[in-house]
Motif scaffolding. Structure first.
Motif, short mmCIF file in Angstrom:
data_model
loop_
_atom_site.label_atom_id
_atom_site.label_comp_id
_atom_site.label_asym_id
_atom_site.label_seq_id
_atom_site.Cartn_x
_atom_site.Cartn_y
_atom_site.Cartn_z
N ALA A 26 14.51 -9.38 -17.13
CA ALA A 26 15.31 -8.33 -17.77
C ALA A 26 14.60 -6.98 -17.69
O ALA A 26 15.22 -5.95 -17.40
N ALA A 27 13.28 -6.98 -17.94
CA ALA A 27 12.52 -5.73 -17.85
C ALA A 27 12.52 -5.20 -16.42
O ALA A 27 12.65 -4.00 -16.19
N PHE A 28 12.38 -6.12 -15.45
CA PHE A 28 12.36 -5.70 -14.05
C PHE A 28 13.69 -5.05 -13.64
O PHE A 28 13.71 -4.02 -12.96
N VAL A 29 14.80 -5.66 -14.09
CA VAL A 29 16.12 -5.11 -13.74
C VAL A 29 16.29 -3.70 -14.31
O VAL A 29 16.73 -2.78 -13.61
N LEU A 30 15.92 -3.52 -15.58
CA LEU A 30 16.06 -2.21 -16.20
C LEU A 30 15.14 -1.17 -15.57
O LEU A 30 15.55 -0.02 -15.34
N LEU A 31 13.91 -1.56 -15.29
CA LEU A 31 12.96 -0.61 -14.70
C LEU A 31 13.29 -0.31 -13.24
O LEU A 31 13.01 0.78 -12.74
N PHE A 32 13.89 -1.28 -12.57
CA PHE A 32 14.33 -1.02 -11.20
C PHE A 32 15.44 0.02 -11.19
O PHE A 32 15.50 0.89 -10.31
N TYR A 33 16.31 -0.05 -12.21
CA TYR A 33 17.41 0.92 -12.33
C TYR A 33 16.88 2.29 -12.75
O TYR A 33 17.31 3.33 -12.24
N ASP A 34 15.92 2.30 -13.70
CA ASP A 34 15.36 3.57 -14.19
C ASP A 34 13.89 3.35 -14.56
O ASP A 34 13.57 2.92 -15.67
N PRO A 35 12.96 3.66 -13.64
CA PRO A 35 11.53 3.45 -13.90
C PRO A 35 11.00 4.23 -15.10
O PRO A 35 10.01 3.84 -15.70
N HIS A 36 11.67 5.33 -15.45
CA HIS A 36 11.21 6.14 -16.57
C HIS A 36 11.39 5.44 -17.92
O HIS A 36 10.84 5.90 -18.93
N LEU A 37 12.12 4.37 -17.95
CA LEU A 37 12.31 3.63 -19.20
C LEU A 37 11.00 3.08 -19.75
O LEU A 37 10.90 2.80 -20.94
N ILE A 38 10.00 2.92 -18.88
CA ILE A 38 8.72 2.37 -19.32
C ILE A 38 8.10 3.24 -20.40
O ILE A 38 7.32 2.78 -21.23
N MET A 39 8.45 4.55 -20.42
CA MET A 39 7.91 5.47 -21.41
C MET A 39 8.85 5.64 -22.61
O MET A 39 8.54 6.40 -23.52
N ASN A 40 9.98 4.94 -22.59
CA ASN A 40 10.94 5.04 -23.67
C ASN A 40 10.51 4.17 -24.85
O ASN A 40 10.24 2.98 -24.69
N VAL A 41 10.48 4.76 -26.05
CA VAL A 41 10.02 4.02 -27.23
C VAL A 41 10.94 2.84 -27.52
O VAL A 41 10.47 1.74 -27.86
N GLY A 42 12.25 3.06 -27.40
CA GLY A 42 13.20 1.98 -27.66
C GLY A 42 13.00 0.80 -26.73
O GLY A 42 13.07 -0.37 -27.15
N PHE A 43 12.75 1.09 -25.45
CA PHE A 43 12.51 0.04 -24.46
C PHE A 43 11.26 -0.75 -24.84
O PHE A 43 11.26 -1.99 -24.85
#
Length: 373
Positions: A26-43
């Protein structure tokens, strides 16, 4: 929703026990779509909470044996809340500098409602072609969401709903997660040498915090911000502070709040927020300052200060001004036009005076100990 979908697909393909792989997918799918999510607090918080529930819920649940089925269901909700809070606390302290004291009270209602909402959303999507049914489901979703928001606001309004802490640095986070890892490992292995490591981590953590708090209580600082065409200065002594600005909006988290959190400053002494502010005196002893936004010169005897903040209406004759106001530091705030700054520097070129421009050189920052003279 992505994690839930992955879990459902895992069940369909008979991968019921590959929970960690499902979380990673699930993390890979989301980060593949938007790598900047890694810095998102909610993520970060969402995936940590799910990981904590999967990893720690079985351990926490075994702490207490409850023979009554109804009470056991309640204990399951509490165990889920504790498991999620265990893994997310260091990160939430780092980002928000507070700990929710009533997280158990909130989650006892929130967890069942969120579960119901997830299933309602699935039913809603399926029944979209049938407006009669989907409208009813949509009303249920809206009503449940309103109940959740109202309950969250009520809990937040309770006195001492959160416990605020001083600034938590990345070093605190590393130590807290290290402590959590050691305690978990100790719980699995029941080896007493790991208990010693736990106490070492606790001593280091508490000692580091004590030293930092002592340093902050014995620290004074003065800042003139580069605040986008508006004057804004900040003076603190220990946990007391003063702010000066004609614009109340500038006293927001963007400028002042990070300093208040970083140095555990919480007692406001004074706050100059008059839109027509022309001159302001602040500080005491050898550490005093003057904000000077007048278009004429002082008529009284020579004034002495450490900081003289020059603003857009400060007179162009800088030599006459500094003969009337003797200052150690000259600071041009964010409102000073470039042409006026250039004229001042040209005139002061043959003197021992320099002007610090916050727009060119960044914020002016000075710290000193209470015993400085």
């Amino acid at each position: 929703a992505t994690m839930f979908s992955v879990f459902v697909l895992g069940d369909l393909f008979g991968r019921r026990y590959a929970v960690y792989n499902s979380i990673a997918l699930a993390a890979f799918v989301l980060l593949f779509y938007d790598p900047h999510l890694i810095m998102n607090v909610g993520f970060q918080m969402s995936f940590l909470a799910v990981f904590g529930i999967v990893a720690f819920y079985p351990i926490v649940y075994k702490w207490i044996f409850v023979p009554n089925k109804l009470i056991d269901k309640l204990w399951q909700l509490i165990a889920v809340s504790i498991a999620a809070q265990l893994i997310t606390t260091p990160l939430s302290l780092y980002y928000f500098n507070q700990f929710p004291l009533f997280f158990l009270l909130s989650n006892i209602l929130m967890i069942p409602l969120v579960t119901v909402l997830m299933y309602l959303f699935i039913v809603f999507i399926i029944t979209i072609p049938i407006p009669v049914i989907s409208s009813k489901i949509g009303w249920c979703i809206s009503s449940l969401t309103e109940v959740m928001n109202s309950f969250a606001q009520w809990v937040n309004s309770i006195d001492w709903a959160v416990y605020k802490v001083a600034d938590v640095t990345i070093y605190h986070v590393v130590m807290l997660y290290g402590l959590l890892g050691i305690v978990t490992y100790f719980g699995f292995r029941t080896n007493y040498k790991y208990l010693k490591l736990t106490f070492i981590f606790l001593i280091v953590y508490v000692g580091f915090d004590v030293v930092r708090n002592y340093q902050f209580q014995n620290l004074n600082q003065f800042v003139v911000f580069n605040s986008y065409n508006q004057p804004l200065w900040f003076l603190s002594s220990g946990n007391r502070y003063t702010i000066g600005s004609p614009n109340q909006d500038l006293q927001s988290a963007r400028y002042v709040q990070p300093i208040l959190q970083a140095y555990n400053i919480n007692q406001k002494v004074n706050c100059d927020r008059d839109e027509k502010i022309d001159i302001s005196f602040f500080g005491k002893g050898d550490y005093t300052g003057i904000f000077y936004n007048l278009d004429y010169f002082p008529n009284n005897d020579t004034l002495h200060c450490r900081w003289l903040i020059l603003s857009e209406n400060t007179p162009g004759d800088i030599l006459k001004l500094i003969s009337k106001v003797n200052a150690t530091f000259l600071i041009a705030d964010a409102t000073v036009p470039d042409y006026k700054l250039a004229d001042w520097r040209k005139v002061l070129k043959n003197t021992n005076k320099n002007i610090h421009s916050v727009t060119e050189n960044g914020a002016f920052f000075e710290t000193w100990s209470p015993h400085s003279r």
